[in-house]
Design an enzyme around this catalytic site. Structure first.
Site, PDB file in Angstrom:
ATOM      1  N   LYS A 150       0.806  -1.232   0.000  1.00 32.73           N
ATOM      2  CA  LYS A 150       0.000   0.000   0.000  1.00 32.73           C
ATOM      3  C   LYS A 150       0.841   1.286   0.000  1.00 32.73           C
ATOM      4  O   LYS A 150       0.412   2.298  -0.532  1.00 32.73           O
ATOM      5  CB  LYS A 150      -0.922   0.021   1.216  1.00 32.73           C
ATOM      6  N   ASP A 196     -10.468   3.512   1.813  1.00 35.29           N
ATOM      7  CA  ASP A 196     -10.828   3.103   3.177  1.00 35.29           C
ATOM      8  C   ASP A 196     -11.600   4.193   3.940  1.00 35.29           C
ATOM      9  O   ASP A 196     -12.512   3.883   4.709  1.00 35.29           O
ATOM     10  CB  ASP A 196      -9.584   2.711   3.978  1.00 35.29           C
TER      11      ASP A 196
END
Ligand code: ATR
Length: 285
Positions: A68, A105
């Site tokens: 990520k 997210d």
């Protein structure tokens, strides 16, 4: 030649990802000629795999641990959300061939709360302080999401105070106060709060329980645990028992996926019980 639209999730390891079940359910439901697969990608291979995405027919990909952060150096553009969170979980091949990175997210966290507690979210939790437990990657996403809905005070409560303090700066805004608090202050942090979000690993299967006395939390405060294994954590059970609206963590996973699906396949997919059941069945395997 009819084109098959490709997407997937890349991680190392990646075999436990629920994303193939999730996106696969939507691809089937909407009758899209597309695929979504899990790709185990070693860290050393990531640059070459990402460089080939477009030529191999990918619309984009999800990224999970450990890619990520490192992927951000391998793309053409990084949006403001991913930049503030410091991590990207979604890459999108743009029409001009460039590769864009975002992080869904924060969106997932907010949309999940919106689905279960729409009035409280619309009222910005009555303008009361919002509490985040934890200061890891999930806390960063929660902080950005809550800052973007117009919170005026966010309290980050973490065992390691320095990590909470380091987080406070990522959403610098003159209309928002971010307070870092130590773990021993957690009961005090809950007093007058409008929302409590647990982003720590406490309460997760195989982890220590979250020891938290909810006694100081107002009875109408919304409680959200981003842990979803088990689905009903000790925190959510305790919240429900005293009448607080409780929002489970599975919905964050489902809602964050909407943004990627929309970008790759052109449809804003629905999160409903069929999807939840499909993902829960995949988790049980
Ligand atoms: P992620 O990136 O998935 O959010 P992480 O960076 O490992 O995961 O963060 C885990 C969070 O759980 C951290 O806030 C951690 O606190 P520290 O920053 O002090 O490590 C918190 N955590 C884990 N175990 C804990 C424990 N036993 N007591 C209190 N907090 C704990």
């Amino acid at each position: 030649m009819s084109e098959v639209l490709r997407a997937g999730v890349m991680g190392w390891p990646v075999s436990h990802s629920l994303s193939p079940a999730l996106h696969g359910h939507w691809l089937q439901r909407y009758g899209i000629a597309g695929t979504y697969e899990a790709f185990p990608v070693e860290p050393d291979e990531l640059p070459s795999v990402i460089a080939r995405l477009r030529d191999e027919g990918f619309r984009g990909t999800n990224l999970t641990v450990p890619h990520k952060e490192s992927a951000m150096a391998l793309v053409d553009t990084i949006d403001d959300t991913a930049r503030r969170i410091g991590a990207a979980n979604t890459l999108v091949v743009q029409d001009d061939g460039t590769l864009a990175a975002t992080n869904t997210d924060a969106y997932g966290l907010i949309e999940n709360i919106r689905a279960d507690a729409p009035e409280q979210l619309a009222a910005k939790f009555s303008g009361r302080p919002l509490v985040i437990l934890g200061a890891g990657g999930a806390a960063r996403a929660a902080l950005v999401g809550l800052a973007d809905i117009g919170a005026t005070e966010i309290r980050i409560v973490n065992r390691t105070l320095a990590r909470a303090e380091a987080l406070a700066g990522i959403v610098a805004d003159q209309d928002l106060v971010v307070r870092a608090m130590g773990w021993e202050d957690r009961a005090r942090a809950l007093a007058d709060a409008g929302l409590l979000v647990n982003t720590t690993t406490l309460g997760m299967q195989g982890q220590a329980p979250l020891e938290l006395d909810l006694g100081t939390l107002p009875a109408d405060a919304v409680v959200n645990d981003i842990v979803y294994a088990p689905l009903e954590t000790g925190l959510l059970a305790a919240a429900r028992q005293r009448g607080n609206p409780a929002v489970d963590g599975l919905g964050m996973l489902l809602h964050q996926a909407r943004a990627g699906f929309r970008a790759w396949f052109g449809i804003d997919p629905e999160v409903d019980d069929d999807l939840r059941n499909a993902v829960l069945a995949a988790r049980a395997q």
